[in-house]
Design a protein around this motif. Structure first.
Motif, PDB file in Angstrom:
ATOM      1  N   ILE A  35      42.534  37.696  29.342  1.00  0.00           N
ATOM      2  CA  ILE A  35      41.597  36.929  30.390  1.00  0.00           C
ATOM      3  C   ILE A  35      40.594  35.971  29.397  1.00  0.00           C
ATOM      4  N   PHE A  86      38.285  45.879  29.189  1.00  0.00           N
ATOM      5  CA  PHE A  86      36.829  45.394  29.455  1.00  0.00           C
ATOM      6  C   PHE A  86      35.832  46.095  28.688  1.00  0.00           C
ATOM      7  N   MET A 134      32.538  41.267  25.955  1.00  0.00           N
ATOM      8  CA  MET A 134      32.691  40.164  26.938  1.00  0.00           C
ATOM      9  C   MET A 134      31.719  39.442  27.204  1.00  0.00           C
ATOM     10  N   TYR A 143      36.580  36.836  39.565  1.00  0.00           N
ATOM     11  CA  TYR A 143      37.560  37.910  39.613  1.00  0.00           C
ATOM     12  C   TYR A 143      37.899  38.513  41.077  1.00  0.00           C
ATOM     13  N   PHE A 174      39.055  47.610  35.159  1.00  0.00           N
ATOM     14  CA  PHE A 174      38.151  47.158  33.829  1.00  0.00           C
ATOM     15  C   PHE A 174      38.315  48.165  32.384  1.00  0.00           C
ATOM     16  N   SER A 207      45.572  42.174  30.042  1.00  0.00           N
ATOM     17  CA  SER A 207      44.202  42.708  29.642  1.00  0.00           C
ATOM     18  C   SER A 207      43.095  41.672  29.695  1.00  0.00           C
ATOM     19  N   TRP A 208      41.724  42.121  29.280  1.00  0.00           N
ATOM     20  CA  TRP A 208      40.784  41.399  29.522  1.00  0.00           C
ATOM     21  C   TRP A 208      40.639  40.442  28.470  1.00  0.00           C
TER      22      TRP A 208
END
Length: 397
Positions: free
Chosen positions: A349, A237, A242, A217, A232, A345-346
């Protein structure tokens, strides 16, 4: 005291500038510098090493730096390197026929020693998405007062001067010619030397389920220098989620902030002991960029280079509308030169990374990718160091 010091510096610099006009140039001597004289990296580094390995019989390549640690490190590797203000450093700059940089002459080298008979070769540091140089700043430039104009007259070595600029294709050739105010016939479409790494022989491993999928990233610059940048938690995040999802799918994530930014300290603390998430603060990403299977970015122009890898790129423009309003103008509409789908958004991702690891890329994505690559890069690329080879051949014609 400050006035005396300023006058002394002006006199000394003008002395060297006058010397640079009369001292004969050695056509086989080239000096290199990068990033304000403080780093050994980027296009000048890769071209410097290429010349040393392949053309040392015909061309003497000398690295010039302001950093004594770089002097020590390069000497240990057997390279010719000098501090910019050392006697030998000054002499080699006075005698060089070419000065090779990636920022500006007065940033990367000791500019009073680089006279008009030394050709300045601007390698820059990437295809720009945001407007640069005269495209970005000339419209807002105020007319200087008498003292400012007098100072400019006394420091001619500080003017922006680029005799040769390099580009990656016809589109970027025209862009950079305008940005640097040079004729298009002085822009060489030979590509960037640092991108030779994408053509080195690397072990090709089939992307099967049990193979580690390495992602990096790399967001663009935000805020002020040394500022914390929260891209984050603000965008979902959550460290435990994660780690669990990345571990489950054997995906490893490297976070590399822009050199002048840093992630929030709590994020740094949270991932300190993680096995699948790590921070990278290395000096030169191009030493390792080819090991990654996927790039994640927002507006960083590194994606233009990564297109040469033929590996997937995930765009995560979390704050796209805000960025468009608050940052300097772009050369292109963001949506016209990036790959969809976007991730906001994470969680997005994570879903996209899992999809890319376990499934083939869609035909539409491949079509977008091929179009973008052809738009920004020439396709006649051959050999293991194609861009450095082309540049050297152009400079020695």
């Amino acid at each position: 005291m400050n006035k005396i010091k300023l006058i002394s510096v002006l006199v000394i610099n003008l002395f060297f500038y006058m010397l640079s006009k009369v001292i004969p140039k050695n056509k086989d001597l080239w000096v290199f510098g990068a990033w304000f004289g403080q780093k050994y990296s980027d296009n000048p580094k890769f071209f410097f090493e290429f010349v040393n390995v392949n053309h040392s019989d015909n061309t003497k390549a000398v690295w010039i730096t302001k950093n004594s640690n770089i002097v020590k490190n390069l000497q240990e590797k057997g390279y010719c390197v000098y501090h910019e203000r050392s006697i030998k450093g000054i002499w080699h700059q006075l005698r060089a026929s070419k000065a090779i940089i990636c920022q500006s002459l007065h940033d990367d080298l000791f500019s009073p020693c680089i006279g008009k008979r030394t050709e300045v070769v601007q390698l820059w540091h990437g295809i720009p998405l945001k407007k640069i140089m005269f495209d970005a700043f000339s419209k807002n430039k105020r007319r200087k007062n008498l003292i400012g104009r007098l100072f400019d007259w006394l420091t001619p070595y500080n003017e922006h001067r680029n005799d040769i600029v390099i580009a990656t294709g016809e589109l970027t050739k025209n862009m950079l010619a305008k940005a640097f105010k040079v004729p298009t016939n002085k822009v060489l479409t030979c590509g960037f030397p640092r991108n030779d790494v994408f053509f080195e022989n690397v072990e090709n491993v089939e992307n099967v389920e049990n193979v580690e999928f390495k992602c990096i990233y790399m967001p663009t610059f935000r805020g002020g220098i040394a500022s914390e940048c929260d891209l984050f938690e603000k965008y979902g995040f959550e460290i435990k989620q994660m780690e669990a999802e990345l571990t489950k799918h054997n995906i490893h994530l490297t976070l590399r902030m822009h050199p002048v930014n840093k992630p929030p300290s709590r994020i740094v603390e949270q991932i300190k002991n993680s096995k699948v998430i790590k921070l990278d603060n290395g000096d030169d990403i191009y030493q390792s960029i080819q090991q990654y299977d996927c790039l994640i970015t927002d507006y960083s122009s590194i994606y233009f280079d990564f297109l040469l890898s033929n590996k997937p790129i995930v765009f995560a423009p979390f704050d796209l509308e805000f960025y468009k309003k608050c940052e300097r103008a772009l050369y292109f509409e963001f949506e016209d030169v990036t790959l969809k789908p976007y991730c906001y958004s994470w969680n997005n991702i994570l879903e996209r990374l899992i999809e890319l690891k376990n499934e083939s890329q869609s035909s539409e994505y491949q079509k977008q990718y091929t179009f973008l690559k052809a738009k920004f890069h020439n396709d006649n690329v051959q050999g293991s160091s194609p861009f450095s080879s082309q540049l050297y051949n152009e400079l020695t014609k």
